[in-house]
Design a protein around this motif. Structure first.
Motif, PDB file in Angstrom:
ATOM      1  N   LEU A   1      30.324  42.154  30.266  1.00  0.00           N
ATOM      2  CA  LEU A   1      30.697  40.838  30.829  1.00  0.00           C
ATOM      3  C   LEU A   1      32.157  40.515  30.105  1.00  0.00           C
ATOM      4  CD1 LEU A   1      27.495  38.750  30.046  1.00  0.00           C
ATOM      5  CD2 LEU A   1      28.500  39.470  32.483  1.00  0.00           C
ATOM      6  N   ARG A   2      32.572  40.905  28.982  1.00  0.00           N
ATOM      7  CA  ARG A   2      33.938  40.830  28.464  1.00  0.00           C
ATOM      8  C   ARG A   2      34.801  41.530  29.347  1.00  0.00           C
ATOM      9  NH1 ARG A   2      31.548  41.193  23.253  1.00  0.00           N
ATOM     10  NH2 ARG A   2      32.212  43.308  23.178  1.00  0.00           N
TER      11      ARG A   2
ATOM     12  N   ALA B   1      40.626  37.712  34.971  1.00  0.00           N
ATOM     13  CA  ALA B   1      41.901  37.218  34.367  1.00  0.00           C
ATOM     14  C   ALA B   1      43.076  37.982  34.874  1.00  0.00           C
ATOM     15  CB  ALA B   1      41.985  37.025  32.875  1.00  0.00           C
ATOM     16  N   ARG B   2      43.188  39.070  34.846  1.00  0.00           N
ATOM     17  CA  ARG B   2      44.142  40.050  35.290  1.00  0.00           C
ATOM     18  C   ARG B   2      44.465  39.757  36.647  1.00  0.00           C
ATOM     19  NH1 ARG B   2      43.877  46.145  33.903  1.00  0.00           N
ATOM     20  NH2 ARG B   2      42.277  45.815  35.554  1.00  0.00           N
TER      21      ARG B   2
ATOM     22  N   ASN C   1      45.990  36.448  37.090  1.00  0.00           N
ATOM     23  CA  ASN C   1      47.601  36.624  36.673  1.00  0.00           C
ATOM     24  C   ASN C   1      48.306  37.043  37.539  1.00  0.00           C
ATOM     25  OD1 ASN C   1      47.215  35.131  34.278  1.00  0.00           O
ATOM     26  ND2 ASN C   1      46.820  37.214  33.102  1.00  0.00           N
ATOM     27  N   ASN C   2      47.901  37.984  38.196  1.00  0.00           N
ATOM     28  CA  ASN C   2      48.771  38.746  39.354  1.00  0.00           C
ATOM     29  C   ASN C   2      49.043  37.960  40.476  1.00  0.00           C
ATOM     30  OD1 ASN C   2      48.845  41.218  37.882  1.00  0.00           O
ATOM     31  ND2 ASN C   2      46.955  41.992  38.962  1.00  0.00           N
ATOM     32  N   ALA C   3      47.786  37.339  40.972  1.00  0.00           N
ATOM     33  CA  ALA C   3      47.909  36.329  42.065  1.00  0.00           C
ATOM     34  C   ALA C   3      48.937  35.200  41.777  1.00  0.00           C
ATOM     35  CB  ALA C   3      46.626  35.670  42.475  1.00  0.00           C
ATOM     36  N   SER C   4      48.912  34.838  40.591  1.00  0.00           N
ATOM     37  CA  SER C   4      49.972  33.776  40.110  1.00  0.00           C
ATOM     38  C   SER C   4      51.266  34.186  40.041  1.00  0.00           C
ATOM     39  CB  SER C   4      49.784  33.302  38.761  1.00  0.00           C
ATOM     40  OG  SER C   4      50.616  32.273  38.334  1.00  0.00           O
TER      41      SER C   4
END
Length: 210
Positions: A15-16, A23-24, A27-30
């Motif tokens: 799950l982690r 999350a990565r 971040n890439n999309a942002s």
């Protein structure tokens, strides 16, 4: 804490790892969204600068070269002799490139080889110049105007390369003036954002240009 998956990892570890991947991706999309916004702001800023520069030069601002397209450009820099350039053009001419569906291919040789490349390069490839003058005409020794390039048969010009910014001190205002001169003459423009080789190899292009 039972083991799951092919590597025997626990459910908590799995799950982690999933949360880290998600999350990565966010971040890439942002980062991509910020890059698109920056590109749009840059085009707008160049348009505004061109609109400010053009009236002083007695020209109407144009945005002919400010367009989105799939383009593969080969900037040959200040490299090679006429003989080596001829060998390279032969390789390009033999290449199997579906330019109509894939991309527009542009070859940008050294300025002194433009006429030769124009006469030898296959017709479905375009020829571009590595620079042009920000002036439309006048007593500017060594400068090559965009209109002169267009008369030769050149269709594209590249401006704002990192080496011209870092070694010759060209700034955004100069790049905007050259962009305006080129588009006014009817050339398409490849405007470089100016990250250094070190920044590109360190994958810091986004940070450098935002």
């Amino acid at each position: 804490s039972e083991a799951i998956g092919s590597h025997g990892e626990t459910r908590a570890t799995f799950l982690r790892r999933c949360a880290h991947v998600q999350a990565r991706r966010r971040n890439n999309a942002s980062r991509n969204a910020r890059g698109r916004q920056r590109s749009e702001r840059e085009v707008l800023r160049w348009k505004e600068t061109a609109a400010d520069v053009a009236p002083r030069a007695g020209r109407r601002p144009s945005t002919v070269g400010l367009r989105r397209c799939r383009t593969a450009a080969a900037d040959l820099k200040c490299e090679g002799s006429l003989s080596s350039t001829n060998e390279l053009i032969r390789e390009y001419n033999r290449g199997n490139v579906p330019t109509e569906d894939a991309a527009e291919v542009v070859v940008l040789p050294a300025m002194c080889h433009l006429s030769f490349v124009l006469s030898k390069l296959r017709r479905d490839f375009a020829v571009g110049a590595q620079d042009c003058s920000r002036f439309a005409e006048g007593a500017h020794s060594g400068e090559v105007t965009a209109s002169a390039l267009r008369e030769m048969g050149v269709k594209w010009v590249m401006v704002g390369q990192p080496e011209r910014r870092h070694e010759l001190g060209e700034d955004d205002k100069t790049v905007a003036e050259k962009t305006n001169a080129a588009t006014t003459a009817g050339l398409h423009v490849i405007a470089c954002v100016g990250e250094s080789i070190a920044e590109r190899e360190a994958e810091e292009t986004t940070e450098a240009v935002l």
